[in-house]
Design a protein around this motif. Structure first.
Motif, short mmCIF file in Angstrom:
data_model
loop_
_atom_site.label_atom_id
_atom_site.label_comp_id
_atom_site.label_asym_id
_atom_site.label_seq_id
_atom_site.Cartn_x
_atom_site.Cartn_y
_atom_site.Cartn_z
N GLN A 98 0.96 -1.17 -0.01
CA GLN A 98 0.15 0.00 0.09
C GLN A 98 0.91 1.45 0.09
N LEU A 99 0.71 2.17 -0.89
CA LEU A 99 1.44 3.21 -1.11
C LEU A 99 1.24 4.33 -0.06
N PRO A 100 2.28 5.22 0.22
CA PRO A 100 2.13 6.25 1.19
C PRO A 100 1.12 7.39 0.62
N PRO A 101 0.81 8.18 1.20
CA PRO A 101 0.15 9.49 0.50
C PRO A 101 1.13 10.07 -0.36
N ALA A 102 0.48 10.62 -1.46
CA ALA A 102 1.15 10.78 -2.64
C ALA A 102 1.91 12.31 -2.19
N ARG A 103 1.04 13.29 -1.48
CA ARG A 103 1.54 14.34 -1.15
C ARG A 103 1.24 14.93 0.33
N ILE A 104 1.62 16.01 0.76
CA ILE A 104 1.49 16.60 2.02
C ILE A 104 -0.27 17.41 1.94
N PRO A 105 -0.89 17.25 2.41
CA PRO A 105 -2.07 17.61 2.52
C PRO A 105 -2.32 19.30 2.53
N ALA A 106 -3.01 20.31 1.73
CA ALA A 106 -2.88 21.51 1.66
C ALA A 106 -3.56 21.97 2.86
N ARG A 107 -4.77 21.25 3.28
CA ARG A 107 -5.41 21.77 4.47
C ARG A 107 -5.56 20.25 5.35
N ASP A 108 -6.14 20.66 6.69
CA ASP A 108 -6.41 19.61 7.39
C ASP A 108 -7.39 18.52 6.86
N VAL A 109 -7.16 17.45 7.00
CA VAL A 109 -7.99 16.17 6.53
C VAL A 109 -8.57 15.63 7.64
N GLU A 110 -9.96 15.55 7.82
CA GLU A 110 -10.10 14.91 8.98
C GLU A 110 -11.04 13.60 8.61
N ARG A 111 -11.10 12.43 9.40
CA ARG A 111 -11.81 11.33 9.18
C ARG A 111 -12.57 10.87 10.34
N VAL A 112 -13.84 10.77 10.37
CA VAL A 112 -14.52 10.11 11.71
C VAL A 112 -14.53 8.80 11.63
N LEU A 113 -14.15 7.97 12.72
CA LEU A 113 -14.19 6.68 12.79
C LEU A 113 -15.69 6.09 13.38
N PRO A 114 -16.57 5.59 12.46
CA PRO A 114 -18.01 5.48 13.11
C PRO A 114 -17.72 4.54 14.42
N GLU A 115 -18.67 5.05 15.21
CA GLU A 115 -18.60 4.47 16.80
C GLU A 115 -19.20 2.86 16.68
N GLN A 116 -18.65 2.23 17.46
CA GLN A 116 -19.01 0.71 17.70
C GLN A 116 -19.18 0.42 19.15
N ARG A 117 -20.47 -0.39 19.33
CA ARG A 117 -20.82 -0.62 20.78
C ARG A 117 -20.46 -1.88 21.29
N VAL A 118 -19.76 -1.81 22.48
CA VAL A 118 -19.43 -3.14 23.05
C VAL A 118 -20.10 -3.07 24.50
N GLY A 119 -21.21 -3.84 24.57
CA GLY A 119 -22.21 -3.89 25.78
C GLY A 119 -22.62 -2.51 26.07
N GLU A 120 -22.41 -1.91 27.14
CA GLU A 120 -23.13 -0.72 27.47
C GLU A 120 -22.27 0.59 27.08
N HIS A 121 -20.91 0.24 26.38
CA HIS A 121 -20.11 1.40 26.03
C HIS A 121 -19.99 1.52 24.65
N ALA A 122 -19.89 2.77 23.99
CA ALA A 122 -19.70 3.02 22.75
C ALA A 122 -18.24 3.61 22.26
N TYR A 123 -17.46 2.95 21.62
CA TYR A 123 -16.04 3.05 21.24
C TYR A 123 -15.89 4.20 19.78
N GLY A 124 -15.22 5.13 19.89
CA GLY A 124 -15.18 5.99 18.75
C GLY A 124 -13.99 6.62 18.49
N GLY A 125 -13.68 7.38 17.47
CA GLY A 125 -12.52 7.98 17.09
C GLY A 125 -12.30 8.91 15.92
N ARG A 126 -11.56 9.85 16.16
CA ARG A 126 -11.35 10.60 14.88
C ARG A 126 -9.90 10.82 14.50
#
Length: 254
Positions: free
Chosen positions: A155-183
């Protein structure tokens, strides 16, 4: 995408890396990554007749796919203790006969000193972690581990440095009574990309925990990667339809 960090040596992160990410990676990202791994590499891994080399095995998505799709031995290279712990737990759940086909190397690839052990190598989500000079030192170690005519899929690395911030939200996943998420936020930082990953765990009553881990990635164009690999005896495939991945073959010495 598995976030990555740099090591001054040849191929992989420091053994103490991923101490935060290892807890959250499988629950937040591994299902998507497993589909990607199967789509991009399974057909090629199934052709292996000598062995499969998994460079930067992480929690084991390529390793487990290789065990399922091939009948050869698998060498999983993963020096980061936190990720390797998850990998070993996953291997422990396998039937003994399948587990016996895997050798886990708790070192960087040059330290593992593998010679002619595989005819197929996969480097998924790992190359971006290396600064250019260290990245170039990876290829001789891969060449030593492959037999002539063997193939490397990466898998290749990114081709270039981003001109602006790039954000990706990781969809929350439920484990029992708790929700795990990330960004994940990727931003320019000189000659590299700074990747900050925020993780959290919450309940219906509110936030329980929050953690952050930051990594560096170094961009490189596809043509640059092909040129670097060519200097170490690798020839790229003339037909490749996915700009995020590269397939190369180690030339025979005769």
């Amino acid at each position: 995408m598995r976030p990555v960090t740099a090591r001054a040596s040849i191929a992989q992160p420091r053994p103490g890396s991923y101490t935060v990410t290892a807890e959250f990676y499988d629950i937040l990202q591994a299902d998507e990554d497993e589909r990607l791994v199967r789509d991009r590499y399974a057909w090629e891994v199934a052709k292996a007749r000598l062995g499969v080399l998994d460079i930067g095995a992480g929690t084991g998505r390529v390793t487990l796919m290789s065990l399922a799709e091939s009948r050869v031995g698998v060498h999983a290279v993963e020096p980061a203790r936190a990720m390797r712990t998850a990998l070993m737990a996953r291997l422990a759940a396998l039937p003994a006969r399948q587990r016996e086909r895997v050798t886990v190397h708790p070192h960087t690839l040059d330290e593992a000193a593998l010679h002619a052990v595989a005819d197929v190598a996969v480097c998924h989500n790992a190359v971006a972690c290396l600064p250019p000079a260290a990245r170039r030192t990876l290829w001789p170690a891969v060449g030593a581990a492959l037999v002539p005519g063997g193939s490397l899929f990466l898998q290749l690395p990114p081709a270039r440095i981003p001109a602006r911030d790039v954000e990706r939200v990781l969809p929350e996943q439920r484990v029992g009574e708790h929700a795990y998420g990330g960004r994940m936020v990727m931003s320019a930082a000189g000659d590299r990309i700074r990747t900050r990953v925020d993780y959290w765990v919450r309940s219906t009553d509110g936030m329980l925990r929050e953690h952050t881990e930051t990594f560096s990635m170094w961009p490189a164009s596809r043509s640059r990667m092909i040129d670097d690999l060519a200097q170490h005896g690798f020839v790229s495939s003339p037909r490749q339809d996915d700009p995020g991945f590269l397939a190369v073959t180690l030339r025979s010495p005769w």
